[in-house]
Design an enzyme around this catalytic site. Structure first.
Site, PDB file in Angstrom:
ATOM      1  N   ARG A  46      10.491  -0.966  11.426  1.00  0.00           N
ATOM      2  CA  ARG A  46       9.397  -0.371  12.183  1.00  0.00           C
ATOM      3  C   ARG A  46       9.222  -1.113  13.504  1.00  0.00           C
ATOM      4  O   ARG A  46       9.443  -2.313  13.554  1.00  0.00           O
ATOM      5  CB  ARG A  46       8.091  -0.484  11.377  1.00  0.00           C
ATOM      6  N   ARG A  93      -9.801   1.597   8.558  1.00  0.00           N
ATOM      7  CA  ARG A  93      -9.393   0.258   8.970  1.00  0.00           C
ATOM      8  C   ARG A  93     -10.590  -0.534   9.492  1.00  0.00           C
ATOM      9  O   ARG A  93     -10.450  -1.696   9.827  1.00  0.00           O
ATOM     10  CB  ARG A  93      -8.371   0.322  10.110  1.00  0.00           C
ATOM     11  N   ARG A 130      11.303  -5.968   5.964  1.00  0.00           N
ATOM     12  CA  ARG A 130      11.058  -4.562   5.605  1.00  0.00           C
ATOM     13  C   ARG A 130      11.930  -3.595   6.406  1.00  0.00           C
ATOM     14  O   ARG A 130      12.055  -3.684   7.606  1.00  0.00           O
ATOM     15  CB  ARG A 130       9.588  -4.224   5.846  1.00  0.00           C
ATOM     16  N   LYS A 155       0.822  -1.222   0.000  1.00  0.00           N
ATOM     17  CA  LYS A 155       0.000   0.000   0.000  1.00  0.00           C
ATOM     18  C   LYS A 155       0.857   1.273   0.000  1.00  0.00           C
ATOM     19  O   LYS A 155       0.612   2.189  -0.782  1.00  0.00           O
ATOM     20  CB  LYS A 155      -0.922   0.039   1.238  1.00  0.00           C
ATOM     21  N   ARG A 174      -1.664  -8.160  13.855  1.00  0.00           N
ATOM     22  CA  ARG A 174      -2.036  -7.223  12.782  1.00  0.00           C
ATOM     23  C   ARG A 174      -2.818  -7.938  11.689  1.00  0.00           C
ATOM     24  O   ARG A 174      -3.732  -7.381  11.097  1.00  0.00           O
ATOM     25  CB  ARG A 174      -0.780  -6.550  12.211  1.00  0.00           C
TER      26      ARG A 174
END
Ligand code: AMP
Length: 208
Positions: free
Chosen positions: A152, A88, A122, A13, A163
């Protein structure tokens, strides 16, 4: 052009939203990035939301919707926006519909297995927000601004499961909520061809 981009964690995204923002000259709004910035600066908002983010929970709607409302009232949103990570849940989507309904909802599909692989690899640049993956990028600094890359706080194995569950339970119902506004793309595809497809779609369907 008012666009919402939906998808599981690490479906691409942020990367797609950044390119759309550049090519169609609309602001890329990531509530998650705004929260992280506040956490880094240790603001009052940052302290309020930190625990939700590190555990992978959604930040309460009142805090999130207030922040979004302030952002959407800024002048650069007059000609549209791309929303990455908002809404969300259905409550947030109803709020957005009343405030400034999106014209199109881009859905990036990805398997849970691929999502986990991407999350664990990531790296992001804390300064210019460029996103990298350890599978393809072996340096520890950003190729654009030279800043040391970071993981992160919520990109770890403990938080991923939560998540993903939150996505399935809270966010996936938005596909039905938005119904015929939803256009699905394969988030699993190579990032360049995925973006070409999305850009062609937007050029054909949303430009005057
Ligand atoms: P993201 O950067 O979009 O992956 O978001 C990172 C984290 O920020 C999420 O796991 C949530 O804890 C929080 N967050 C981001 N957007 C929202 C939202 N629309 N509603 C509630 N929490 C959010």
């Amino acid at each position: 052009m008012k666009i919402v981009i939906l998808g599981a964690p690490a479906s691409g995204k942020g990367t797609v939203a950044k390119k759309i923002s550049r090519d169609f000259n609309i602001p890329h709004i990531s509530i998650g990035a705004m929260f992280r910035e506040n956490i880094n600066k240790k603001t009052q908002l940052g302290c309020q939301v930190e625990q939700y983010i590190t555990t992978g929970e959604l930040v309460p709607d009142n805090i999130t919707c207030d922040l979004l409302k302030i952002r959407l009232k800024q002048k650069d949103c007059e000609n549209g926006f791309i929303l990455d990570g908002f809404p969300r849940n259905v409550n947030q989507a109803k709020f957005l519909n009343e405030f400034s309904a999106p014209e199109v909802v881009l859905l990036l599909s990805i398997t849970e297995q691929e999502s986990i692989k991407r999350i664990l690899g990531r790296l992001t640049c804390p300064k210019c927000k460029e996103i990298y993956n350890l599978s393809f990028y072996k340096n520890s600094t950003c190729k654009i601004c030279g800043t040391t890359l970071e993981h992160r706080v919520d990109d770890n194995e403990q938080t991923i499961k939560k998540r993903f569950d939150v996505y399935q339970k809270e966010t996936k119902p938005l596909i039905d909520f938005y119904n015929d506004k939803v256009v699905e793309f394969r988030g699993q595809d190579d990032p360049d061809s995925l973006y070409d497809e999305i850009k062609n779609f937007l050029n054909l369907n949303l430009m005057m």
